[in-house]
Design a protein around this motif. Structure first.
Motif, short mmCIF file in Angstrom:
data_model
loop_
_atom_site.label_atom_id
_atom_site.label_comp_id
_atom_site.label_asym_id
_atom_site.label_seq_id
_atom_site.Cartn_x
_atom_site.Cartn_y
_atom_site.Cartn_z
N LEU A 199 -29.09 0.90 -13.52
CA LEU A 199 -30.49 0.76 -13.93
C LEU A 199 -30.86 1.89 -14.87
CD1 LEU A 199 -30.19 0.66 -10.51
CD2 LEU A 199 -32.40 -0.44 -10.78
N ALA A 202 -20.31 2.14 1.75
CA ALA A 202 -21.11 3.27 2.20
C ALA A 202 -21.96 3.79 1.05
CB ALA A 202 -20.19 4.39 2.70
N GLY A 203 -23.23 4.05 1.35
CA GLY A 203 -24.11 4.54 0.29
C GLY A 203 -24.67 3.45 -0.58
N SER A 204 -24.58 2.21 -0.14
CA SER A 204 -24.95 1.11 -1.02
C SER A 204 -26.45 0.98 -1.21
CB SER A 204 -24.40 -0.20 -0.48
OG SER A 204 -24.95 -0.46 0.80
N TYR A 205 -27.25 1.60 -0.37
CA TYR A 205 -28.69 1.43 -0.50
C TYR A 205 -29.33 2.50 -1.38
CZ TYR A 205 -28.12 -1.87 3.33
OH TYR A 205 -27.71 -2.91 4.10
N GLN A 206 -28.60 3.55 -1.70
CA GLN A 206 -29.21 4.61 -2.46
C GLN A 206 -28.94 4.45 -3.93
OE1 GLN A 206 -26.64 7.77 -0.58
NE2 GLN A 206 -26.62 8.55 -2.66
N LEU A 207 -29.85 5.00 -4.73
CA LEU A 207 -29.62 5.12 -6.16
C LEU A 207 -29.14 6.54 -6.44
CD1 LEU A 207 -32.78 3.38 -7.69
CD2 LEU A 207 -30.47 2.45 -7.50
N ASP A 220 -21.72 -0.83 -8.74
CA ASP A 220 -21.66 -2.15 -9.35
C ASP A 220 -23.01 -2.62 -9.87
OD1 ASP A 220 -21.54 -4.07 -6.21
OD2 ASP A 220 -22.99 -2.63 -7.02
N TYR A 221 -23.99 -1.75 -9.85
CA TYR A 221 -25.32 -2.11 -10.36
C TYR A 221 -25.92 -0.87 -11.00
CZ TYR A 221 -30.01 -4.24 -10.29
OH TYR A 221 -31.23 -4.77 -10.64
N SER A 280 -26.00 2.10 -8.23
CA SER A 280 -25.82 1.86 -6.80
C SER A 280 -24.55 1.04 -6.63
CB SER A 280 -27.01 1.13 -6.19
OG SER A 280 -27.11 -0.18 -6.70
N GLY A 281 -24.06 0.99 -5.39
CA GLY A 281 -22.78 0.31 -5.22
C GLY A 281 -22.64 -0.36 -3.88
N THR A 282 -21.48 -0.89 -3.63
CA THR A 282 -21.18 -1.56 -2.38
C THR A 282 -20.58 -0.55 -1.40
OG1 THR A 282 -19.00 -2.12 -3.26
CG2 THR A 282 -20.73 -3.77 -3.48
#
Lengths: 114, 114
Positions: A34, A97-102, A31-32, A93-95
């Motif tokens: 870059l 599990a795994g939301s902190y990684q690019l 959802d984000y 990146s997303g919401t």
């Protein structure tokens, strides 16, 4: 499997014209998004981002477009300058599990010809 | 305002050795992520540290470990080096919070394993 794809390894554009770099993604949890630019022997430099609640974000010569239904985004550079020659990476990146990684694509090498 | 700094710039090791890479985050940032970038690929997420703990981990073996210090700086340790560990190792910093916080990268450490 590649969740972020940049299908064009390279792109050549004349100075002053528009550069369009494309990126596709498969994970609907993203959802984000870059864009980073990378020169040789340097780390990636943040360029511009867009949240999934928008379909366009502009910053000077750089505009990012997001088409959520097609899971596609693009970076437009107008006008292109020789100093824009670099490798461009799309990242997401997303919401959940795994939301902190690019998650990055493999990059597109842009060459702007004077 | 100093950006993200990494040391050393280059490193040459032999198979089986251990290596430690260091990262200082951008001023005001409290979260550090590590990425591995192989030649011709996009950066791949190794792990992220926040409040001195590993908050999230990518698909890397236990030979890859890390640490975050009270001043938010971080170390990446790789044990039992393999030839395939040769890559550019990138550190990125960000502020804690939702996944939409932009990550800012350092110049990287080029590791060569012989």
């Amino acid at each position: 499997d590649q969740q972020v794809k940049q299908n064009s390894p390279s792109l050549s554009v004349q100075e002053g014209r528009i550069s369009i770099l494309n990126c596709d993604y498969t994970n609907s949890m993203f959802d984000y998004f870059l864009w980073y630019k990378k020169y040789p022997a340097e780390g990636p430099t943040f360029l511009i981002s867009i949240s999934s609640i928008k379909d366009k974000n502009e910053d000077g010569r750089f505009t990012v477009f997001l088409n959520k239904s097609a899971k596609h985004l693009s970076l437009h550079i107008v006008p292109s300058q020789p100093g824009d020659s670099a490798v461009y990476f799309c990242a997401a990146s997303g919401t959940g599990a795994g939301s902190y990684q690019l998650t990055f694509g493999k990059g597109t090498k842009l060459s702007v010809i004077p | 305002d100093a950006g993200v700094t990494q040391s050393p710039t280059h490193l040459i090791k032999t198979r089986g050795q251990q290596v430690t890479l260091r990262c200082s985050p951008k001023s005001g940032h409290d979260t550090v992520s590590w990425y591995q970038q192989a030649l011709g690929q996009g950066p791949q997420f190794i792990f992220q540290y926040y409040e001195e703990e590993e908050r999230q981990r990518g698909n890397f073996p236990d030979r890859f470990s890390g640490h975050q210090f009270p001043n938010y700086s971080s170390e990446l340790n790789v044990n039992a080096l393999l030839l395939g560990d040769s890559a550019l190792y990138l550190c990125a910093s960000s502020t804690s919070g939702p996944s939409t916080d932009t990550q800012y990268f350092g110049p990287g450490t080029r590791l060569t394993v012989l």
